[in-house]
Design a protein around this motif. Structure first.
Motif, short mmCIF file in Angstrom:
data_model
loop_
_atom_site.label_atom_id
_atom_site.label_comp_id
_atom_site.label_asym_id
_atom_site.label_seq_id
_atom_site.Cartn_x
_atom_site.Cartn_y
_atom_site.Cartn_z
N VAL A 8 16.03 -14.59 -39.00
CA VAL A 8 15.07 -13.52 -39.19
C VAL A 8 15.46 -12.41 -38.23
O VAL A 8 15.56 -12.62 -37.03
CB VAL A 8 13.63 -13.99 -38.89
CG1 VAL A 8 12.65 -12.84 -39.03
CG2 VAL A 8 13.26 -15.13 -39.82
N TRP A 32 8.29 -6.53 -39.35
CA TRP A 32 7.49 -7.49 -40.09
C TRP A 32 7.79 -7.42 -41.58
O TRP A 32 7.74 -8.43 -42.27
CB TRP A 32 6.02 -7.31 -39.78
CG TRP A 32 5.77 -7.80 -38.39
CD1 TRP A 32 5.70 -7.06 -37.25
CD2 TRP A 32 5.66 -9.16 -37.98
NE1 TRP A 32 5.54 -7.86 -36.16
CE2 TRP A 32 5.50 -9.16 -36.57
CE3 TRP A 32 5.66 -10.36 -38.65
CZ2 TRP A 32 5.35 -10.33 -35.85
CZ3 TRP A 32 5.51 -11.53 -37.91
CH2 TRP A 32 5.36 -11.50 -36.54
N ALA A 35 10.91 -9.43 -41.91
CA ALA A 35 10.61 -10.86 -41.73
C ALA A 35 9.87 -11.41 -42.94
O ALA A 35 10.15 -12.53 -43.39
CB ALA A 35 9.79 -11.07 -40.46
N ALA A 36 8.95 -10.64 -43.50
CA ALA A 36 8.21 -11.09 -44.68
C ALA A 36 9.16 -11.24 -45.87
O ALA A 36 9.06 -12.20 -46.64
CB ALA A 36 7.08 -10.12 -45.01
N HIS A 38 12.32 -11.90 -45.69
CA HIS A 38 13.11 -13.10 -45.41
C HIS A 38 12.32 -14.36 -45.77
O HIS A 38 12.87 -15.29 -46.37
CB HIS A 38 13.51 -13.13 -43.94
CG HIS A 38 14.27 -14.37 -43.57
ND1 HIS A 38 15.59 -14.53 -43.88
CD2 HIS A 38 13.88 -15.50 -42.95
CE1 HIS A 38 15.99 -15.72 -43.45
NE2 HIS A 38 14.97 -16.32 -42.88
N ALA A 39 11.05 -14.38 -45.42
CA ALA A 39 10.21 -15.55 -45.75
C ALA A 39 10.09 -15.73 -47.25
O ALA A 39 10.14 -16.85 -47.76
CB ALA A 39 8.83 -15.39 -45.12
N THR A 76 1.09 -16.94 -44.45
CA THR A 76 2.45 -16.40 -44.48
C THR A 76 2.92 -16.11 -43.07
O THR A 76 4.06 -16.42 -42.70
CB THR A 76 2.50 -15.12 -45.34
OG1 THR A 76 2.09 -15.44 -46.67
CG2 THR A 76 3.89 -14.51 -45.36
N TYR A 77 2.04 -15.52 -42.28
CA TYR A 77 2.37 -15.21 -40.89
C TYR A 77 2.71 -16.49 -40.12
O TYR A 77 3.72 -16.55 -39.40
CB TYR A 77 1.19 -14.48 -40.25
CG TYR A 77 1.31 -14.27 -38.77
CD1 TYR A 77 2.27 -13.41 -38.24
CD2 TYR A 77 0.45 -14.93 -37.89
CE1 TYR A 77 2.38 -13.23 -36.87
CE2 TYR A 77 0.56 -14.74 -36.53
CZ TYR A 77 1.52 -13.89 -36.03
OH TYR A 77 1.62 -13.71 -34.68
N LYS A 79 3.77 -19.35 -41.36
CA LYS A 79 5.04 -19.87 -41.87
C LYS A 79 6.21 -19.11 -41.27
O LYS A 79 7.25 -19.69 -40.94
CB LYS A 79 5.09 -19.82 -43.39
CG LYS A 79 4.24 -20.88 -44.05
CD LYS A 79 4.49 -20.95 -45.54
CE LYS A 79 3.79 -19.83 -46.26
NZ LYS A 79 3.84 -19.94 -47.72
N MET A 80 6.06 -17.79 -41.14
CA MET A 80 7.12 -16.98 -40.55
C MET A 80 7.38 -17.40 -39.11
O MET A 80 8.54 -17.52 -38.69
CB MET A 80 6.76 -15.49 -40.62
CG MET A 80 6.84 -14.92 -42.02
SD MET A 80 6.13 -13.26 -42.22
CE MET A 80 6.55 -12.45 -40.72
N HIS A 83 9.12 -20.80 -39.10
CA HIS A 83 10.52 -20.66 -39.54
C HIS A 83 11.37 -20.02 -38.44
O HIS A 83 12.47 -20.49 -38.14
CB HIS A 83 10.58 -19.83 -40.82
CG HIS A 83 11.97 -19.60 -41.30
ND1 HIS A 83 12.71 -20.58 -41.91
CD2 HIS A 83 12.77 -18.52 -41.22
CE1 HIS A 83 13.90 -20.10 -42.19
NE2 HIS A 83 13.96 -18.85 -41.79
N GLU A 84 10.83 -18.98 -37.81
CA GLU A 84 11.56 -18.29 -36.74
C GLU A 84 11.85 -19.24 -35.58
O GLU A 84 12.97 -19.27 -35.05
CB GLU A 84 10.74 -17.10 -36.25
CG GLU A 84 11.38 -16.34 -35.12
CD GLU A 84 10.47 -15.23 -34.63
OE1 GLU A 84 10.41 -15.07 -33.40
OE2 GLU A 84 9.83 -14.56 -35.44
#
Length: 93
Positions: A8, A32, A35-36, A38-39, A76-77, A79-80, A83-84
């Motif tokens: 990310v 963001w 990043a979104a 990418h998610a 979603t936030y 999960k990001m 993941h990061e």
């Protein structure tokens, strides 16, 4: 199938000892957005598995506030962030 391994980009990393709120304050809306995206791409490449976990109520409330400020759904936030953190710590393996 070949998967691309992308980190990310743009979202400031939280170094050991950094406060999460300070790291988030350094981010920009463009960070963001990247990043979104990418998610969303990661979600298309890999199937999702339902997960239940308990987190402190204060942490969830803070996550919801930050996500709203960023214009993202809070799940979603979260999960990001997960993941990061996983991608950052992958180098430990």
């Amino acid at each position: 199938m070949t998967r691309r391994n992308k980190a990310v980009t743009g979202v400031p990393e939280v170094a050991r000892g950094d406060r999460l709120d300070e790291a988030l304050a350094r981010s920009t809306p463009e960070d963001w957005d990247r990043a979104a995206e990418h998610a969303r791409e990661a979600a298309r490449l890999a199937p999702s598995i339902p997960l239940s976990l308990r987190i402190p109520a204060r942490g969830l409330a803070l996550a919801k506030q930050i996500a709203a400020k960023k214009g993202l759904p809070y799940q979603t936030y979260l999960k990001m962030l997960i993941h990061e953190g996983i991608e950052r710590d992958r180098a430990l393996l």
